[in-house]
Design a protein around this motif. Structure first.
Motif, short mmCIF file in Angstrom:
data_model
loop_
_atom_site.label_atom_id
_atom_site.label_comp_id
_atom_site.label_asym_id
_atom_site.label_seq_id
_atom_site.Cartn_x
_atom_site.Cartn_y
_atom_site.Cartn_z
N GLY A 7 3.06 53.98 -45.13
CA GLY A 7 3.50 54.84 -43.99
C GLY A 7 3.92 56.06 -44.58
O GLY A 7 4.53 56.93 -43.68
N ILE A 8 3.33 56.63 -45.62
CA ILE A 8 3.71 58.05 -46.17
C ILE A 8 3.43 59.02 -45.30
O ILE A 8 3.77 60.01 -45.35
N ARG A 32 -4.40 54.61 -45.34
CA ARG A 32 -5.50 53.76 -44.76
C ARG A 32 -6.79 54.59 -44.65
O ARG A 32 -6.70 55.87 -44.55
N ASP A 55 -4.58 48.74 -46.54
CA ASP A 55 -4.06 48.51 -45.25
C ASP A 55 -3.41 47.41 -44.74
O ASP A 55 -3.55 46.23 -45.60
N LEU A 57 -3.63 45.52 -42.57
CA LEU A 57 -4.46 44.45 -42.21
C LEU A 57 -5.30 43.75 -43.26
O LEU A 57 -5.78 42.72 -42.86
N ALA A 79 3.56 51.09 -39.61
CA ALA A 79 3.37 50.25 -38.54
C ALA A 79 2.97 50.80 -37.32
O ALA A 79 2.46 52.16 -37.47
N TYR A 146 6.05 45.79 -28.99
CA TYR A 146 6.58 46.34 -30.15
C TYR A 146 7.61 45.82 -30.78
O TYR A 146 7.87 45.43 -32.05
N LEU A 173 17.23 50.81 -37.97
CA LEU A 173 17.65 52.25 -37.61
C LEU A 173 17.06 52.44 -36.22
O LEU A 173 16.27 52.17 -35.73
N HIS A 176 15.11 58.17 -34.63
CA HIS A 176 15.49 59.25 -35.48
C HIS A 176 14.41 60.27 -35.32
O HIS A 176 13.20 59.86 -35.30
N ARG A 181 8.29 64.63 -36.08
CA ARG A 181 7.91 63.58 -35.12
C ARG A 181 6.70 63.60 -34.39
O ARG A 181 6.28 64.78 -34.09
P1 NAP Z 1 5.05 57.13 -37.58
O1 NAP Z 1 5.32 58.48 -37.95
O2 NAP Z 1 4.29 56.50 -36.49
O3 NAP Z 1 4.14 56.68 -39.14
C1 NAP Z 1 3.45 55.32 -39.05
C2 NAP Z 1 2.83 55.30 -40.33
O4 NAP Z 1 2.21 53.88 -40.52
C3 NAP Z 1 1.80 56.52 -40.67
O5 NAP Z 1 1.78 56.86 -41.96
C4 NAP Z 1 0.53 55.58 -40.33
O6 NAP Z 1 -0.52 55.84 -41.02
C5 NAP Z 1 1.01 54.00 -40.90
N1 NAP Z 1 0.03 52.87 -40.59
C6 NAP Z 1 -0.01 52.59 -39.24
N2 NAP Z 1 -0.84 51.50 -39.43
C7 NAP Z 1 -1.31 51.06 -40.51
C8 NAP Z 1 -2.09 50.25 -41.02
N3 NAP Z 1 -2.80 49.21 -40.72
N4 NAP Z 1 -2.14 50.28 -42.53
C9 NAP Z 1 -1.33 51.27 -43.50
N5 NAP Z 1 -0.70 52.11 -43.00
C10 NAP Z 1 -0.44 52.00 -41.42
O7 NAP Z 1 6.34 56.09 -37.78
P2 NAP Z 1 7.81 56.66 -38.26
O8 NAP Z 1 8.81 57.31 -37.01
O9 NAP Z 1 7.63 57.58 -39.50
O10 NAP Z 1 8.42 55.27 -38.66
C11 NAP Z 1 8.53 54.80 -39.84
C12 NAP Z 1 8.76 53.03 -39.80
O11 NAP Z 1 10.20 52.91 -39.21
C13 NAP Z 1 7.86 52.46 -38.65
O12 NAP Z 1 7.73 51.19 -39.09
C14 NAP Z 1 8.77 52.48 -37.39
O13 NAP Z 1 8.18 51.46 -36.48
C15 NAP Z 1 10.18 52.14 -37.80
N6 NAP Z 1 11.23 52.82 -36.98
C16 NAP Z 1 10.95 54.20 -36.63
C17 NAP Z 1 12.20 54.54 -36.03
C18 NAP Z 1 12.12 56.12 -35.53
O14 NAP Z 1 12.92 56.37 -34.66
N7 NAP Z 1 11.38 56.93 -36.10
C19 NAP Z 1 13.19 53.85 -35.59
C20 NAP Z 1 13.14 52.47 -36.12
C21 NAP Z 1 12.15 52.04 -36.79
P3 NAP Z 1 -1.60 56.91 -40.37
O15 NAP Z 1 -1.20 58.35 -40.54
O16 NAP Z 1 -2.82 56.78 -40.95
O17 NAP Z 1 -1.52 56.35 -38.70
#
Ligand code: NAP
Ligand code: G4F
Length: 318
Positions: A7-8, A32, A55, A57, A79, A146, A173, A176, A181
């Motif tokens: 998820g970088i 991915r 990936d 998956l 995710a 989710y 968490l 945030h 975002r």
């Molecule tokens: P985000 O911006 O939606 O980033 C999600 C990342 O997951 C993206 O890099 C995406 O890649 C990657 N991804 C999705 N499906 C994938 C797959 N099948 N294989 C490999 N990579 C995949 O989310 P975030 O806000 O940074 O959150 C990071 C994590 O913390 C997530 O797991 C989220 O559910 C969890 N979380 C977030 C919050 C919040 O408030 N932000 C709070 C609690 C928990 P692509 O760029 O290719 O789409």
């Protein structure tokens, strides 16, 4: 030290990669395959990290990426993270956000079992909250596919810790946010809309439930908690939150006020953004993380909104 981040390309992944680089880590990031690159959030550090294609998956790709990098620390941030999409794509969400965690854990167990593992758990697991504020012992009651998938991911992490002795931790968490975002999440939808309205590019923002309350913090602060959790001697799970909740209405009011506008003139209620089952209130108690990890929120709610509005104004002004 070597760190491996799934998820970088996401919001948290980009802040975490910056933090790890500042601490001298060699950073491997999982991306991915896509027909076009999606590296905007990591463009400024692109030449300092190594990207590996894998990936959630695909079990083999995860094992191969780990075998190649042999990291000391693994942060599983990837995710399907947008709650409404989880009703439209419940099975895919379960695969990415739920079973994907097992694939990661299996890859760790069979490839680099000594590595420390962080799982991105979520306050969405509390859903229809059973007590307020929520802490590490509060019972889960997820309200979306989710939330259900994240709850599975949380418990499978606990299970691999207990079954195989992995140094696996789960950070629960709360929401945030940041200028990085995704535009579909309510905070960024508002700050982006405020900037566009201020610049005369739009006339309104259409929103769903204005009464929903969230405990909103700044993503840059929260990735520090992830790192601290992984450094902890004993693998344990922590809630990370600010301890203060605000409504969507409050957020909109403050965001519009930063540019001298009254939110009531621009926000339009739209049923299309209501959810089949809503999470009305999330409010976390970060006491344990503060006491045991020494973590503290650094960026205030108001400051964060200002940062987000200013970044969106700048983006639309060029
Ligand atoms: P985000 O911006 O939606 O980033 C999600 C990342 O997951 C993206 O890099 C995406 O890649 C990657 N991804 C999705 N499906 C994938 C797959 N099948 N294989 C490999 N990579 C995949 O989310 P975030 O806000 O940074 O959150 C990071 C994590 O913390 C997530 O797991 C989220 O559910 C969890 N979380 C977030 C919050 C919040 O408030 N932000 C709070 C609690 C928990 P692509 O760029 O290719 O789409
Ligand atoms: O910004 P949201 O879409 O975030 P939500 O659903 O709380 O989920 C986020 O936080 C979770 C942690 O608790 C993460 F696990 C998850 O990955 C994600 O990062 O919605 C916040 C609230 C909801 O109650 C929603 O109904 O805002 C309300 N809302 C009102 N109008 C809206 C809108 N949400 C969105 N996205 N768009 C609207 O127009």
């Amino acid at each position: 030290m070597k760190a491996f981040v799934t998820g970088i390309t996401g919001q948290d992944g980009s802040y975490l990669a910056e933090l790890l680089l500042s601490k001298g880590y060699k950073v491997y990031g999982v991306v991915r395959r896509s027909s076009s690159e999606n590296y905007d959030r990591i463009a400024h550090i692109r030449d300092r990290i190594q990207l590996l294609q894998a990936d959630l998956l695909d079990q083999v790709s995860l094992s191969q990426a780990l075998a190649y990098s042999m990291p000391d620390e693994i942060y599983n941030l990837a995710a399907q993270s947008f709650v409404p999409t989880s009703w439209a794509q419940p099975v895919l969400t379960a695969e990415f956000t739920g079973t994907g965690v097992t694939r990661m854990l299996e890859a760790v167990r069979t490839t680099c079992p000594k590595a420390k593992f962080y799982q991105a758990s979520s306050s969405e697991m509390f859903g229809k909250v059973q007590e307020t504020p929520q802490n590490e012992l509060t019972r889960f009651y997820p309200r979306s596919p989710y939330g259900v998938a994240k709850t599975y991911g949380h418990y499978i992490t606990v299970n691999y810790r207990e079954s195989y002795g992995l140094h696996a931790v789960s950070g629960i968490l709360f929401n945030h946010e940041s200028p990085r975002r995704g535009l579909e999440f309510v905070t960024r939808k508002i700050t982006n809309g405020v900037a566009r309205i201020k610049l005369g590019l739009d006339r309104e923002i259409r929103l769903g439930n204005l009464d929903a309350k969230r405990d909103w913090g700044f993503a840059g602060d929260y990735v520090k908690a992830m790192w601290l959790m992984v450094q902890n001697q004993k693998p344990t799970d922590y809630v990370v939150a600010t301890g203060v909740a605000h409504s969507v209405r409050d957020f909109a009011k403050i965001a519009f006020a930063t540019v001298g506008l009254n939110w009531e003139n621009f926000v339009v209620s739209d049923q299309a953004f209501m959810r089949p089952a809503e999470v009305e209130l999330l409010l976390g108690n970060p006491g344990r993380a503060e006491k045991e990890l020494g973590w503290k929120q650094e960026t205030s709610f108001e400051k964060m909104i200002e940062l987000m509005v200013q970044a969106d104004l700048k983006r639309h002004s060029v």
